[in-house]
Design a protein around this motif. Structure first.
Motif, mmCIF file in Angstrom:
data_model
loop_
_atom_site.group_PDB
_atom_site.id
_atom_site.type_symbol
_atom_site.label_atom_id
_atom_site.label_comp_id
_atom_site.label_asym_id
_atom_site.label_seq_id
_atom_site.Cartn_x
_atom_site.Cartn_y
_atom_site.Cartn_z
ATOM 1 N N ASP A 170 0.840 -1.202 0.000
ATOM 2 C CA ASP A 170 0.000 0.000 0.000
ATOM 3 C C ASP A 170 0.874 1.250 0.000
ATOM 4 O O ASP A 170 0.596 2.220 -0.708
ATOM 5 N N PHE A 171 1.948 1.208 0.798
ATOM 6 C CA PHE A 171 2.801 2.388 0.893
ATOM 7 C C PHE A 171 3.512 2.647 -0.431
ATOM 8 O O PHE A 171 3.571 3.787 -0.905
ATOM 9 N N ALA A 172 4.031 1.563 -1.049
ATOM 10 C CA ALA A 172 4.749 1.742 -2.319
ATOM 11 C C ALA A 172 3.794 2.284 -3.377
ATOM 12 O O ALA A 172 4.107 3.256 -4.074
ATOM 13 N N GLY A 173 2.608 1.691 -3.477
ATOM 14 C CA GLY A 173 1.636 2.144 -4.471
ATOM 15 C C GLY A 173 1.257 3.595 -4.247
ATOM 16 O O GLY A 173 1.224 4.404 -5.188
ATOM 17 N N ALA A 174 0.997 3.936 -2.994
ATOM 18 C CA ALA A 174 0.568 5.304 -2.682
ATOM 19 C C ALA A 174 1.699 6.297 -2.924
ATOM 20 O O ALA A 174 1.464 7.419 -3.379
ATOM 21 N N SER A 175 2.943 5.882 -2.662
ATOM 22 C CA SER A 175 4.075 6.804 -2.872
ATOM 23 C C SER A 175 4.243 7.113 -4.353
ATOM 24 O O SER A 175 4.528 8.248 -4.732
ATOM 25 N N ILE A 176 4.061 6.067 -5.190
ATOM 26 C CA ILE A 176 4.283 6.255 -6.615
ATOM 27 C C ILE A 176 3.221 7.169 -7.218
ATOM 28 O O ILE A 176 3.502 7.991 -8.084
ATOM 29 N N THR A 177 1.968 7.026 -6.737
ATOM 30 C CA THR A 177 0.880 7.793 -7.347
ATOM 31 C C THR A 177 0.575 9.087 -6.601
ATOM 32 O O THR A 177 -0.332 9.813 -6.975
#
Ligand code: HEM
Ligand code: FES
Lengths: 201, 258
Positions: free
Chosen positions: B239-246
């Motif tokens: 979740d953190f990686a996805g949210a950081s990228i977007t």
């Protein structure tokens, strides 16, 4: 840490497959080494990628180690590990020792100042001459044991870091990591052992 | 039953502490570990010594107040058990027990075995909630949730915030706690609108509190009294990686929303 670790592990597999050609014979092995030296772009591209990966991997290690000690400034008088593997608890030891080994290994076989007879045109002969010295051969086997430990945890851990954990796959991933790490150990160690046993000469 | 205790005694948050040896022959195998400390404290009071401070509330394993290290294991040797539920029958007569507080810079010791876990509260305050309109309740079946998802959310929601995961982690990481909250809310439809911003805010708060970084070692799940799996940490990382990228740069209007 995860990404650079996987790049390094990928190189390790390729390096092992290349090295195992020593069992085919002097000409094949020396020809392979010769061929690599001609592929300038590939050779220097790989060297650059590895250098960057090692630097970033060690940089992350330093940052994580700093955070680790600031997050627990007072140590426990007693601490009893429950389920964690020996490999996972010794990443901060196996890693730096492998780093020291990499430096020695480059001095030994790439630069030729390892203290054993060296001829830049005959890598096969260098390996044989190097591993005829028993302490050198044993040092390689021990270093590969530590690399195996490092990868036993690392190859499963990097997937967890990247967000992969599933009850159906994670036990298999851990098993695969152990198998790959074990094969890497056996593969690399077979060379000094074969030289000591006189199978490769 | 006789027990020997070595207990961390520290008068105030800033005072130095040390392990002190106590002995009591008035123990009973049916007592919980906290009751054992109650008995020991009665003895200390009659001797004119300061009683040992430890945190507790429900004493039935559900509030998350209690917790300390027993012989180097968070909540002691019995799996899935808080110290308030741990009975002395799991120890031998005459056994020596080393009791230490949770050790983490984000959990400063207040006194003896009691630590300040306000850092956990701040992680929750950073995003461990759903911002719902507090109007009249909707129809019970208006939101359908598949049973397996509801069960997994419930497994993560079982976290009582005791802090054992941080205490057991060689890195003093709070990833199991934070991952449990992110998983619990992120599996529910009510948690979807804020799923990304929640992961970003809670993880950043966790890092800002000075907890260590997860090394995927798994000591946390072994000592968790609720048996929460590090699967929740992988989900947090995802979740953190996805949210950081977007993540988008803040624009005036959407300042504080999702
Ligand atoms: C051939 C060389 C190496 C390979 C293939 C390798 C591979 C890996 C991999 C795959 C991981 C797991 C990453 C993750 O879980 O996110 C890892 C972790 C780690 N590596 Fe390496 N590594 C190598 C050398 C080193 C060196 C030279 C050091 C130290 C200077 C080091 C220190 C560490 C540490 C401390 C961790 C654990 C980090 C943590 O607990 O989060 N490694 N390595
Ligand atoms: S006192 Fe509530 S969980 Fe132990």
């Amino acid at each position: 840490m995860a990404v650079t670790g996987v790049v390094l592990a990928g190189f390790i597999v390729g390096h092992l497959l290349g090295n195992l050609q020593i069992f085919i014979g002097r000409d094949t092995f020396n020809g392979y080494a010769e061929g690599l030296k001609k592929l300038h772009v590939l050779l220097w591209g790989t060297r650059a990628a590895l250098l960057v990966s090692v630097a970033l991997h060690i940089w992350s290690t330093i940052q994580l180690a700093a955070r680790r000690s600031s997050a627990r400034p007072v140590a426990y008088q007693k601490y009893t590990a429950q389920t964690s593997s020996y490999a996972s608890r010794t990443m901060y030891m196996s890693g730096p020792i492998v780093a020291a080994f990499i430096v020695y290994h480059l001095l030994h076989f790439t630069i030729g100042v390892g203290g054993t007879p060296y001829d830049a045109g005959d890598p096969y002969g260098n390996v044989v001459a190097g591993f005829k010295v028993i302490p050198v051969a044993l040092a390689y086997v021990i270093a590969m044991g530590l690399l195996c430990l490092h990868l036993r945890h690392g190859l499963a851990s990097f997937l967890q870091t990247l967000g992969v954990n599933h009850p159906a796959y994670t036990p298999k991933i851990k098993l695969a990591a152990s198998l790959i790490a074990g094969l890497i150990f056996l593969g690399f160690s077979s060379i000094p052992v074969a030289v000591m046993a006189g199978v490769v000469s | 039953m006789r027990l020997v205790f070595h207990i961390w005694r520290q008068a105030t948050a800033s005072a130095p502490g040390k392990m002190v040896r106590y002995e009591s022959a008035n123990m009973n195998p049916d007592m919980s570990m906290l009751e054992a400390l109650d008995v020991l404290n009665e003895e200390l009071i009659t001797q004119g010594t300061e009683p040992v401070v430890f945190e507790h509330d429900c004493r039935e394993g559900i509030c998350g107040s209690c917790g300390f290290m027993i012989n180097g294991i968070a909540h002691g040797p019995l799996a899935r058990t808080t110290v308030c539920q741990l009975t002395l029958r799991h120890f031998k007569d005459g056994e020596e027990l080393y009791l230490e507080p949770w050790r983490a810079s984000a959990f400063p010791v207040l006194k003896d075995l009691m630590v300040d876990r306000a850092s956990f509260d701040r992680i929750i305050a950073a995003g461990g909630y759903c911002s719902v309109p507090a109007g009249s309740p909707q129809d019970a079946n208006a939101l359908l949730i598949p049973k397996p998802e509801a069960d997994r959310a419930m497994d993560a929601a079982a976290c009582i915030g005791c802090g054992a995961c941080v205490a057991a982690c060689p890195n003093a990481s709070a990833s199991l706690f934070t991952g449990a909250k992110i998983t619990h809310l992120g599996l529910m439809p009510q948690g979807q609108p804020e799923r990304e911003i929640r992961a970003l805010r809670m993880v950043r708060q966790m890092n800002g509190e000075g907890f260590g970084h997860c090394g995927n070692i798994g000591e946390c799940e072994a000592v968790c009294p609720k048996g929460i799996s590090i699967e929740v940490i992988a989900r947090m990382n995802r979740d953190f990686a996805g949210a950081s990228i977007t993540e988008r740069p803040k624009s005036g209007a959407a300042e504080d929303g999702a």
